[in-house]
Design a protein around this motif. Structure first.
Motif, PDB file in Angstrom:
ATOM      1  N   LYS A 248       0.865  -1.165  -0.027  1.00 39.25           N
ATOM      2  CA  LYS A 248       0.004   0.057   0.007  1.00 39.25           C
ATOM      3  C   LYS A 248       0.882   1.121   0.169  1.00 39.25           C
ATOM      4  O   LYS A 248       2.213   1.204   0.430  1.00 39.25           O
ATOM      5  N   GLN A 258       4.488   0.386   1.797  1.00 37.80           N
ATOM      6  CA  GLN A 258       4.371  -0.335   3.073  1.00 37.80           C
ATOM      7  C   GLN A 258       3.753  -1.696   2.829  1.00 37.80           C
ATOM      8  O   GLN A 258       3.183  -1.863   1.739  1.00 37.80           O
ATOM      9  N   SER A 260       1.289  -4.898   4.296  1.00 38.44           N
ATOM     10  CA  SER A 260       0.354  -5.482   5.154  1.00 38.44           C
ATOM     11  C   SER A 260       0.155  -7.069   4.934  1.00 38.44           C
ATOM     12  O   SER A 260       0.272  -7.570   3.839  1.00 38.44           O
ATOM     13  N   VAL A 262      -2.513  -9.786   5.033  1.00 40.84           N
ATOM     14  CA  VAL A 262      -4.005  -9.939   4.811  1.00 40.84           C
ATOM     15  C   VAL A 262      -4.631 -11.244   4.729  1.00 40.84           C
ATOM     16  O   VAL A 262      -4.155 -12.132   4.388  1.00 40.84           O
ATOM     17  N   ARG A 267      -6.534  -7.220   8.290  1.00 38.60           N
ATOM     18  CA  ARG A 267      -5.313  -6.576   7.570  1.00 38.60           C
ATOM     19  C   ARG A 267      -4.220  -6.031   8.779  1.00 38.60           C
ATOM     20  O   ARG A 267      -4.841  -5.328   9.780  1.00 38.60           O
ATOM     21  N   VAL A 268      -3.158  -6.578   8.642  1.00 37.92           N
ATOM     22  CA  VAL A 268      -2.149  -6.038   9.903  1.00 37.92           C
ATOM     23  C   VAL A 268      -0.960  -5.528   9.260  1.00 37.92           C
ATOM     24  O   VAL A 268      -0.358  -6.077   8.224  1.00 37.92           O
ATOM     25  N   ALA A 269      -0.450  -4.352   9.783  1.00 38.26           N
ATOM     26  CA  ALA A 269       0.838  -3.682   9.078  1.00 38.26           C
ATOM     27  C   ALA A 269       1.915  -4.420   9.354  1.00 38.26           C
ATOM     28  O   ALA A 269       2.122  -5.086  10.687  1.00 38.26           O
TER      29      ALA A 269
END
Length: 312
Positions: A248, A258, A260, A262, A267-269
């Protein structure tokens, strides 16, 4: 119970047949990437009591195993991750060095020419020709700075593009690993005692490929199903459930891509710099080495502009 010599002989022939089949399989796959040599494990059958003694009743192949060392495999994964990181970072830094050797040297040369032209005007300020040379050299210096900045922008785009490609590849490997886990779980559910060695080889090969992109750790359950984790312990494959890695736009800088993790609507960074492998090398180069070089060049350009404006 009487001893059946015919069955005893047949058991030996059947065991030898499986031994030969295993050897033939090894020979046929001698050039197969990721293949582990297999070995038929042979045991003696339980002896039968006859005439006051236990008389052997033949042999059987109880399992076909891989010649596989788990500790060596995990060490190999760790070293492949470190090698992928070092190789990519070395290549990126070499590219940056080449850019600075060409465009960077052009800036230095233009700066020298610009100051020489200023000295000429200082000696003879009424000479319109010398003034024109100063303006021309200033324009060349500005273009050289812009070209260097464009090179930095292109390198950033290339890094972002590679990060996206790696993220796509990791997602594909995640799906493949989940499918293999499901197949292995189904075979174990049939109460089979043997191991699906060729499937295990394929799974290890995929994990080895994954380790080039990021640090990988695995945990195997009682059914032979792996949980695959990347970086500092982020789960990528939970049994038969695969996660995907997506990119993203950066925040606040959209040019700094960046990542993520999924899974469905979740959704986790991800912190790309801690993932290891070539993925972390891309983030380190972009956010540290390239960013620091860009700041120093920008600081130089601002200093020159500030000094000239103050002098004017």
């Amino acid at each position: 119970m009487s001893v059946n010599l015919y069955n005893t002989g047949v058991s030996g022939l059947l065991a030898a047949q499986q031994q030969l089949a295993t050897t033939g399989h090894n020979i046929a796959n001698v050039n197969t990437e990721g293949y582990s040599r297999q070995r038929a494990e042979q045991n003696s059958s339980v002896g039968l009591f006859s005439g006051g003694n236990y008389v052997g009743s033949g042999t059987y192949v109880n399992d076909i195993t891989r010649l596989y060392e788990q500790f060596s495999h995990k060490e190999q994964l760790l070293n492949q991750s470190k090698l992928g990181n070092a190789d990519l970072l070395q290549g990126r830094l070499t590219q940056l060095d080449q850019v600075m050797s060409t465009s960077g040297n052009a800036v230095v040369g233009s700066l020298d020419s610009f100051y020489q032209s200023l000295n000429g005007v200082a000696d003879n300020p009424n000479d319109l020709g010398l003034r024109s040379i100063v303006l021309n050299q200033a324009n060349i210096l500005s273009k050289d700075f812009n070209e260097l900045t464009n090179n930095f922008d292109n390198m950033t785009k290339a890094v972002n593009g590679e990060i996206e490609q790696i993220a796509t590849k990791i997602s594909e490997i995640s799906n493949e690993l989940a499918k293999i886990n499901e197949t292995i779980m189904q075979t174990q559910g049939l109460n089979q005692t043997g191991q699906p060695n060729d499937l295990l080889d394929k799974r290890d090969q995929l994990i080895g490929e994954l380790s080039k992109f990021t640090k990988v750790t695995t945990v195997e359950d009682a059914n032979g199903v792996l949980t695959v984790m990347i970086g500092q312990g982020t789960t990528l494959v939970a049994g038969i459930t695969p996660m995907t890695v997506q990119v993203k736009a950066g925040d606040p800088d959209p040019n700094k891509t960046q990542l993520s993790l999924v899974s469905g609507n979740s959704r986790v960074a991800l912190n790309g710099s801690t993932l290891g492998g070539s993925l972390a090398a891309n983030f380190e180069f972009r956010d540290q080495h390239l960013n620091q070089t860009r700041k120093e060049i920008d600081r130089l350009a601002m200093s020159i502009s500030s000094i000239l404006n103050d002098s004017q």
